[in-house]
Design an enzyme around this catalytic site. Structure first.
Site, mmCIF file in Angstrom:
data_model
loop_
_atom_site.group_PDB
_atom_site.id
_atom_site.type_symbol
_atom_site.label_atom_id
_atom_site.label_comp_id
_atom_site.label_asym_id
_atom_site.label_seq_id
_atom_site.Cartn_x
_atom_site.Cartn_y
_atom_site.Cartn_z
ATOM 1 N N ASP A 31 60.841 -40.528 -50.903
ATOM 2 C CA ASP A 31 60.636 -41.889 -50.412
ATOM 3 C C ASP A 31 61.901 -42.693 -50.684
ATOM 4 O O ASP A 31 62.919 -42.142 -51.123
ATOM 5 C CB ASP A 31 59.411 -42.524 -51.078
ATOM 6 N N HIS A 43 61.595 -52.633 -47.132
ATOM 7 C CA HIS A 43 60.499 -53.354 -46.471
ATOM 8 C C HIS A 43 61.004 -54.602 -45.739
ATOM 9 O O HIS A 43 60.235 -55.510 -45.440
ATOM 10 C CB HIS A 43 59.387 -53.731 -47.463
ATOM 11 N N GLU A 76 50.419 -43.976 -46.387
ATOM 12 C CA GLU A 76 51.028 -44.323 -47.669
ATOM 13 C C GLU A 76 51.216 -45.817 -47.804
ATOM 14 O O GLU A 76 51.051 -46.381 -48.898
ATOM 15 C CB GLU A 76 52.377 -43.602 -47.818
ATOM 16 N N GLU A 77 51.567 -46.503 -46.707
ATOM 17 C CA GLU A 77 51.860 -47.928 -46.789
ATOM 18 C C GLU A 77 50.628 -48.771 -47.122
ATOM 19 O O GLU A 77 50.767 -49.928 -47.507
ATOM 20 C CB GLU A 77 52.483 -48.421 -45.476
ATOM 21 N N HIS A 89 55.955 -39.689 -45.918
ATOM 22 C CA HIS A 89 54.937 -40.282 -45.042
ATOM 23 C C HIS A 89 55.517 -40.705 -43.694
ATOM 24 O O HIS A 89 56.683 -41.107 -43.592
ATOM 25 C CB HIS A 89 54.222 -41.447 -45.724
#
Length: 393
Positions: free
Chosen positions: A244, A324, A223-224, A72
């Protein structure tokens, strides 16, 4: 055919270029255009969905049961929740990330009149003013605010700038590429995945390698926020390998070196057969790997399945420390995942029945249930038999 050699200088160049483009979910047009321009340069054809997800493809030796690889382009970010009386902005996150990683971050507010720079600060930002109280402030989005680098002392001032509720905020990634292979930046999840996919395509073009079957290379854009692959996976795809980040952290088995194969995430186990195919490809091609299970994690696999795609899915990851947050990876992992993807798309098809969406029981897969052989050493007995005596099996 064995894995292809990956040009890590090209990979790093593409990662730097992608990181330089702000692309929080909901603001991905620019990064989509940049990715398409690189696909054009590589001579890879593609189509776009209405919202901008990319479906590129490389023709294979046959069009029977196509494969797909996906990563993504969207990242985390924030939106303006409220304009405060003091001219600061209250924020809500785009995606799931802690406000503790926002404190001190430089950012760009994207308004209808143009962009403004700013800094996200805790509500008590000055030790000279608040003393020890600055260390007692709780962590959370209600306890930070965005200071705009413009004349914005009141709500009216902010209105005159054209900034309003709902405007998007892109956080600076602040990347650093070290000579020892480590890369530190925000949004390596998943700009790194997109970059290594481009490196795979570059390797295929350079070596004039033809995949076993037609292979789609997909780039999703949401995607997030949980819906990335919901509208980009073609119906004729039999297997989908997601690229990912793996979570290199205490209690996890991921690593910043080699490939981390995800066995399951919060939505459940990945496909038994496709996952073990990737593991065997790592073994056959001497690609370092480890396996992991992610408890608080989902990917484009989940959104594809939830959208109704009857497709086998697996997740190949590069270990990321502080995912993240302010993330760190090593080029060794990116190269390893890219090598695995080239080996995968050049590998033979093992489940011929998957060429059709529906079929009879004949040719359907099997999962082993036999008791494992146990070797206890020379001359030792195992369940009353010597270790070389298989009994009736």
């Amino acid at each position: 055919m064995a894995r292809l050699q990956i040009d890590i200088d090209y990979l790093a160049e593409q990662l730097k270029a992608l990181l330089a483009i702000p692309s929080p979910a909901g603001f991905t047009d620019t990064v989509v255009r940049a990715t398409c321009e690189e696909l054009d340069r590589l001579g890879v054809p593609y189509d776009l969905t209405r919202r901008g997800a990319i479906r590129a493809w490389v023709k294979g030796k046959t069009s029977n049961q196509r494969r797909a690889v996906i990563s993504h382009l969207d990242t985390l970010g924030a939106q303006v929740k409220m304009i405060k009386d003091n001219g600061r902005l209250e924020l809500v996150p785009i995606g799931h990330w802690s406000a503790r990683f926002s404190e001190g971050a430089r950012c760009t507010i994207i308004s209808e009149k143009g962009s403004y720079r700013g800094t996200i600060l805790p509500l008590m930002a000055s030790g000279h003013t608040f003393g020890e109280e600055v260390d007692k402030l709780p962590v959370g989005w209600p306890f930070v605010e965005l200071r705009i680098d413009a004349l914005a002392r009141t709500k009216a001032d902010v209105g005159r700038l054209g900034i309003d509720v709902g405007d998007l905020v892109a956080i600076d990634p602040a990347p650093e590429f070290l000579d020892n292979g480590f890369i530190v930046s925000r949004y390596l999840d998943n700009k790194a995945g997109a970059a290594l996919m481009l490196a795979c395509l570059q390797a295929l073009a350079r070596e004039e390698a033809v995949p076993t079957v037609d292979t789609y290379w997909l780039f999703s854009i949401s995607e997030e926020v949980g819906v990335g692959a919901s509208a980009v996976v073609p119906h004729d795809v039999a297997s989908l390998v997601v690229v990912d980040n793996g979570t290199s952290a205490p209690g996890q088995n991921s690593a910043e070196f080699g490939v981390t194969i995800a066995m399951a995430d919060q939505t459940g186990p990945f496909d038994y057969h496709l996952t073990r195919k990737l593991i065997q490809l790592c073994r056959d091609n001497e690609i370092r790997f480890q396996r992991d299970v992610f408890r608080y994690y989902r990917s484009d696999s989940a959104s594809a399945i939830e959208a109704g795609a009857d497709v086998r899915t697996a997740l190949a990851t590069f270990g990321v420390d502080a995912s993240h947050g302010y993330e760190r990876i090593n080029m060794h992992a990116l190269r390893s995942v890219a090598e695995l993807l080239t080996a995968y798309c050049l590998s033979p098809v093992m489940i011929e029945r998957d060429a059709k969406e529906l079929g009879p029981l004949k040719g359907f897969t099997e999962q082993p249930l036999e008791e494992a052989e146990q070797s206890l050493g020379p001359g030792k007995r195992n369940n009353g038999k010597r270790d070389n005596d298989k009994g009736d099996r």
